[in-house]
Design a protein around this motif. Sequence first.
Motif, PDB file in Angstrom:
ATOM      1  N   ILE A 218       0.872  -1.175   0.000  1.00  0.00           N
ATOM      2  CA  ILE A 218       0.000   0.000   0.000  1.00  0.00           C
ATOM      3  C   ILE A 218       0.904   1.218   0.000  1.00  0.00           C
ATOM      4  O   ILE A 218       1.550   1.539   0.996  1.00  0.00           O
TER       5      ILE A 218
ATOM      6  N   ASN B 235       2.284   5.195  -0.434  1.00  0.00           N
ATOM      7  CA  ASN B 235       1.881   6.528   0.026  1.00  0.00           C
ATOM      8  C   ASN B 235       1.140   7.235  -1.096  1.00  0.00           C
ATOM      9  O   ASN B 235       1.625   7.324  -2.218  1.00  0.00           O
ATOM     10  N   ASP B 236      -0.038   7.728  -0.799  1.00  0.00           N
ATOM     11  CA  ASP B 236      -0.760   8.493  -1.811  1.00  0.00           C
ATOM     12  C   ASP B 236       0.057   9.716  -2.188  1.00  0.00           C
ATOM     13  O   ASP B 236       0.654  10.355  -1.325  1.00  0.00           O
TER      14      ASP B 236
ATOM     15  N   ASP C  29       0.473  -2.945   4.594  1.00  0.00           N
ATOM     16  CA  ASP C  29       0.786  -1.539   4.832  1.00  0.00           C
ATOM     17  C   ASP C  29       2.170  -1.397   5.450  1.00  0.00           C
ATOM     18  O   ASP C  29       2.891  -2.384   5.659  1.00  0.00           O
ATOM     19  N   LYS C  30       2.551  -0.164   5.758  1.00  0.00           N
ATOM     20  CA  LYS C  30       3.902   0.097   6.267  1.00  0.00           C
ATOM     21  C   LYS C  30       4.128  -0.494   7.651  1.00  0.00           C
ATOM     22  O   LYS C  30       5.268  -0.716   8.046  1.00  0.00           O
TER      23      LYS C  30
ATOM     24  N   TRP D 123      -4.032  -6.874   4.558  1.00  0.00           N
ATOM     25  CA  TRP D 123      -5.430  -6.545   4.289  1.00  0.00           C
ATOM     26  C   TRP D 123      -5.916  -7.311   3.067  1.00  0.00           C
ATOM     27  O   TRP D 123      -5.182  -7.475   2.092  1.00  0.00           O
TER      28      TRP D 123
ATOM     29  N   PRO E  41      -9.651   0.614   7.648  1.00  0.00           N
ATOM     30  CA  PRO E  41      -8.657   0.241   6.641  1.00  0.00           C
ATOM     31  C   PRO E  41      -8.014   1.469   6.015  1.00  0.00           C
ATOM     32  O   PRO E  41      -8.547   2.582   6.106  1.00  0.00           O
ATOM     33  N   PRO E  42      -6.876   1.302   5.370  1.00  0.00           N
ATOM     34  CA  PRO E  42      -6.266   2.424   4.635  1.00  0.00           C
ATOM     35  C   PRO E  42      -7.228   2.955   3.579  1.00  0.00           C
ATOM     36  O   PRO E  42      -7.957   2.195   2.936  1.00  0.00           O
ATOM     37  N   ALA E  43      -7.217   4.263   3.400  1.00  0.00           N
ATOM     38  CA  ALA E  43      -8.184   4.905   2.509  1.00  0.00           C
ATOM     39  C   ALA E  43      -8.063   4.411   1.072  1.00  0.00           C
ATOM     40  O   ALA E  43      -9.067   4.284   0.364  1.00  0.00           O
ATOM     41  N   SER E  44      -6.845   4.111   0.608  1.00  0.00           N
ATOM     42  CA  SER E  44      -6.662   3.711  -0.783  1.00  0.00           C
ATOM     43  C   SER E  44      -7.246   2.333  -1.080  1.00  0.00           C
ATOM     44  O   SER E  44      -7.374   1.963  -2.250  1.00  0.00           O
TER      45      SER E  44
ATOM     46  N   ASN F  59     -12.794   5.815  -1.826  1.00  0.00           N
ATOM     47  CA  ASN F  59     -11.342   5.964  -1.720  1.00  0.00           C
ATOM     48  C   ASN F  59     -10.866   7.377  -1.997  1.00  0.00           C
ATOM     49  O   ASN F  59      -9.669   7.670  -1.912  1.00  0.00           O
TER      50      ASN F  59
ATOM     51  N   ARG G 251      -9.461  11.443   1.937  1.00  0.00           N
ATOM     52  CA  ARG G 251      -8.102  11.339   2.455  1.00  0.00           C
ATOM     53  C   ARG G 251      -7.978  12.216   3.678  1.00  0.00           C
ATOM     54  O   ARG G 251      -8.405  13.386   3.670  1.00  0.00           O
TER      55      ARG G 251
END
Length: 470
Positions: free
Chosen positions: A30, A32-33, A189-190, A195, A241-244, A303, A306
């Motif tokens: 995942i 970084n946006d 993720d980081k 996920w 969860p992460p937005a992306s 998504n 942010r």
Amino acid sequence: MNRLRLVGEGDIWELDMSTPLTLEATARAISNDPLPLGLTRGTRLSRPKQAEFFHRFMATPLIPSFSPLHGGLSLQKVLTFPFPNNWFVSLLGQFDVQRFVSEVKKSEAFVRGSASRLSTLGKHLKDKSLYALGFCSELLLTPEDALLLTYDTYKCDPKKNPRAKAVFSHEFPLHNLTAEAVWPGLYVDKDGEYWDVPLSMAIDLASLPAESGLSYRLCLHHNSGVPKKFSSDDDVEVVVPPASLLPGLSLKSAVSYRANMDLWRGSSPKLENCKPYDIFLSSPHVSVSGIIGSVMSAAFGENSVRSKPEKDSEGVGGFSLHLPSVNSGFMADALGRASLTAQYGNFQKLFFDLTRFHARLDFPHGLKFLTGATSVAQELLNSRQPSLEAFQKICPEVSVSLQQQLVGPFSLRAESGIQIDLKNGVNPVTVHNTVFAIEYALQVLGSAKAVAWYSPKQKEFMIELRFCET
């Protein structure tokens, strides 16, 4: 989770991370946006082809792996079917050793030491819940087109749903095109959390990788369904969860320019009649490289929402625009990378003929870095002490790698990330995501290696093949 390929890569695109959690043995990072979630990530054989190579050429009938989220120690073996050379069909089987041992120990007949121990072992070996099966079909349609289909089932874990993937790839003269559909898609993720996204589809167009010069990428990505943590129960506390990964459609693009420079390159002659263990590691040198670029992302759906980056109250992580009325958003930012590589030895001699160090500084949020650098410069010009917040904005993400030949084709490698948090007065610098590996260079293939790696943080162990990587 294996980050070994990330440190040495010269491009800015995210790479798949190796993991023993699934039969496919990969998880998508995942990013970084608004970094694009690209699909083409390095030269890599599918897991069934890796297993076949180990069976046929490295006298390894069973391939071990370990993951606490997957039950512990497992063994893998692949069966291939006789099809034409342009069609590879296989069945990959996985046996849950740790669960088998646990079930046997619970058996009363085995504990009492009766004569029926052998029949008890046979009974447990027939237990379908100890096995996972993965079907794989790789068809070379034309010299430029390939189609990959996989379907994995997990009898060993009733909470695991079957996993399927379809990938079509086409090689243009100067670009790679990849179309992919996977259900569910596995992401990491980081923080090392995995996920599952119920359905993930993407089309990716990327320029061919180059040692220097301009490169670019365009990715259309769609997620469907509510993502959840890997192997999580429905009755546990819901984690955001992460937005992306939220449902929606996103169009992501990036362009970058890379430059390399040799500070020193050894000119001593190599040993005659002695082939290097790896042709890409046969020249001692000290070199630097730099990448600058820009990234943009347009999202439509859930998504598109942010939040500001953590610890970034000023919201300078990049330019962003959210339109709640149409449930869409736009993000843009600049990025940069600087790296240093130093190598001693030609990797030809039997002992200690390779010592290699690599350090990489990533600046994923260019606007944030520019704001911090401007603030620091203004404070210094006014003879004032810059704030910790300003210094924190210009701190890069650091990755380091050290490789040392032990004997012959065997070398030890350690890689790690370094986090800098100036607000933490007690421990401002921390080491995270360390990975240790033993590598065996396959000399006859020019630049290939078998890698056995272990991640202390994830407590994961895996053996795999790598090609054309430094």
